[in-house]
Design an enzyme around this catalytic site. Structure first.
Site, PDB file in Angstrom:
ATOM      1  N   CYS A 171      16.924  49.986  18.648  1.00  0.00           N
ATOM      2  CA  CYS A 171      16.998  50.264  20.087  1.00  0.00           C
ATOM      3  C   CYS A 171      17.609  49.125  20.887  1.00  0.00           C
ATOM      4  CB  CYS A 171      15.611  50.592  20.623  1.00  0.00           C
ATOM      5  SG  CYS A 171      14.840  51.952  19.734  1.00  0.00           S
ATOM      6  N   HIS A 313      12.452  46.514  29.060  1.00  0.00           N
ATOM      7  CA  HIS A 313      12.609  47.519  27.997  1.00  0.00           C
ATOM      8  C   HIS A 313      11.494  48.557  28.121  1.00  0.00           C
ATOM      9  CE1 HIS A 313      13.737  49.199  24.160  1.00  0.00           C
ATOM     10  NE2 HIS A 313      12.539  48.981  23.661  1.00  0.00           N
ATOM     11  N   GLU A 324       5.998  42.420  25.724  1.00  0.00           N
ATOM     12  CA  GLU A 324       7.101  42.094  26.635  1.00  0.00           C
ATOM     13  C   GLU A 324       6.583  41.429  27.904  1.00  0.00           C
ATOM     14  OE1 GLU A 324      11.042  44.127  28.726  1.00  0.00           O
ATOM     15  OE2 GLU A 324       9.467  45.430  27.928  1.00  0.00           O
ATOM     16  N   LYS A 343      12.379  53.969  31.889  1.00  0.00           N
ATOM     17  CA  LYS A 343      12.169  55.023  30.901  1.00  0.00           C
ATOM     18  C   LYS A 343      11.279  56.152  31.420  1.00  0.00           C
ATOM     19  CE  LYS A 343      13.421  52.307  26.878  1.00  0.00           C
ATOM     20  NZ  LYS A 343      13.903  51.108  27.578  1.00  0.00           N
ATOM     21  N   HIS A 348      13.501  57.392  26.450  1.00  0.00           N
ATOM     22  CA  HIS A 348      14.077  56.273  25.686  1.00  0.00           C
ATOM     23  C   HIS A 348      15.371  56.753  25.039  1.00  0.00           C
ATOM     24  CE1 HIS A 348      14.778  52.920  23.263  1.00  0.00           C
ATOM     25  NE2 HIS A 348      13.612  52.760  22.676  1.00  0.00           N
ATOM     26  N   PHE A 409      12.907  48.767  16.652  1.00  0.00           N
ATOM     27  CA  PHE A 409      12.195  48.803  15.381  1.00  0.00           C
ATOM     28  C   PHE A 409      12.790  47.760  14.434  1.00  0.00           C
ATOM     29  CE2 PHE A 409      10.878  53.583  15.501  1.00  0.00           C
ATOM     30  CZ  PHE A 409       9.845  53.256  16.351  1.00  0.00           C
TER      31      PHE A 409
END
Length: 422
Positions: A171, A313, A324, A343, A348, A409
């Site tokens: 991502c 993110h 984060e 998001k 996403h 990931f």
């Protein structure tokens, strides 16, 4: 051609295809209005899935491209070509491509991020094989299933011959693709680049896999209009899968100013790191995220006090959002910097997420306005960020740097630093 000192790189064009619609105007207005582009998946193939919501593009991209061309592109490549065309035109170049724009095609590049690109092509090829035998499989299956199809189709569409690169880092792909393009321009490999990401992985198998991982939100849609994607919220429970594309037109500053181009902002720096922690879960300490943040600041020749805004993110996973937030608090030394997370509006967008969020960050700097985070009605008390919610907020006057974050990931971390220009 080579340069002893890296050139400054600026953003001169923007293009997007997102769940809020086709075009940057639809995206920006939807973000400011707090609209949610997440929808119910009503196809028969999704009927038995435990999660049936996603951030899907509301227009068939094949209808916006001449049919002979569209037939040779996968869905992600169609998104990419539409977004790249918009960024190219927005930058003031001729829609006919490099030749009609008077550019040396060898001095222009493409840098596209993708995880899979379009997961449905391989699935369709397998179905054709089982139902009709080997002769029933389209010869386009292989060239259309590679993740690099978006980059190659943009190159074909605009006559770009300098390079057509593809970055695959989960991502973080879109953000890293932009960073790679920044360096290619900085050090004289090309003068102009279309950089971003495209993804189309809202397919039954991908949705089922994410659900089996317990990574997807189970909130669903409701009559009140609340987003099922809830970044930094106390009740967040996972991300919402999405699709789309975003591309930035990057240019050496001297090249842009010589032709009188409008400049949105400077692409000032970027940073990478790896968690080396788990194949899917983030490092809860946030140390890898913090390293990427610090490297982006260093690359931009900036310090934490220069940061005026962060586009997070924030996938709305429990551990990811907390890691984060803790990394931002550590790097920014607890300063109250306004943060937004998009998001809730979009879902996403996977390999395209970082590109679309970078695009929104460029618009934030350009317009001096921070879009609100939606889906976070009750912020997690463990997260002490100054989260912009409810309505847009004016960008603070002090400081000139915005950070936009992407994490994927496998521990891929990428951060882009954009600087406000006069």
């Amino acid at each position: 051609m080579s340069y002893a000192v890296g050139r400054r790189v600026v953003v001169t064009g923007l293009g997007a295809v997102t769940p809020l619609g086709v075009g940057v105007g639809e995206l920006w207005q939807g973000l400011l209005e707090g609209r949610c582009g997440i929808r119910e998946l009503d196809g028969e193939e999704f009927a038995e899935l435990p999660v049936r919501v996603a951030g899907t593009v509301p227009v068939d991209p094949a209808e916006l491209i001449p049919r002979p061309r569209a037939r040779r592109m996968n869905r992600a490549a169609r998104f990419a070509v539409l977004a790249a065309r918009e960024a190219w035109r927005d930058g003031g170049f001729h829609p006919g491509g490099t030749a009609r724009s008077g550019l040396d095609a060898g001095r222009v590049g493409v840098s596209a991020g993708a995880i899979l690109g379009d997961a449905s092509v391989l699935v369709a090829g397998d179905r054709q094989l089982r139902e009709r035998g080997a002769r029933g499989v389209s010869p386009l299956t292989t060239p259309m299933c590679v993740p690099s199809q978006a980059a190659s189709q943009i190159s074909l569409d605009l006559g770009i011959t300098g390079e057509a690169r593809t970055v695959t880092s989960a991502c973080a792909s879109g953000t890293e693709a932009i960073g790679q393009a920044v360096d290619r321009i900085r050090y004289g490999r090309v003068d102009v680049a279309l950089a971003g990401g495209a993804e189309a992985v809202v397919t039954p198998a991908i949705m089922a896999s994410f659900a089996a991982m317990r990574a997807l939100s189970r909130h669903g849609l409701n009559g009140g209009g609340a987003s099922p994607s809830r970044p930094f919220a106390k009740d967040r429970d996972g991300f919402v899968n999405g699709e789309g594309a975003g591309f930035l037109l990057l240019e050496a500053e001297d090249h842009a100013r010589a032709r009188g181009a409008r400049i949105y902002c400077e692409a000032a720096g970027w940073g990478l790191s790896a968690d080396a922690h788990h194949m899917a879960a983030p490092d809860p300490s946030g140390s890898g995220v913090a390293l990427a943040l610090r490297r982006a600041l260093e690359d931009a020749a900036a310090v934490p006090s220069d940061v005026v805004h962060v586009n997070a993110h924030a996938t709305a996973t429990i551990d990811g959002d907390l890691a984060e937030a803790n990394a931002l608090a550590a790097v920014l030394s607890g300063r109250r910097v306004p943060v937004t997370a998009l998001k809730g509006h979009l879902g996403h967008l996977q390999g395209a997420a970082g590109a679309v969020e970078a695009l929104a960050t460029a618009l934030t700097l350009h317009h001096g306005l921070i879009p609100p985070t939606i889906g976070c009605a009750d912020q997690d008390h463990a997260i002490t960020l100054d989260l912009v919610t409810t309505a847009p907020r004016a960008l603070p006057a002090d400081g000139d740097l915005a950070l936009t974050n992407s994490f994927g990931f496998g521990g891929h971390n990428a951060v882009l630093a954009l600087r406000r220009t006069a």
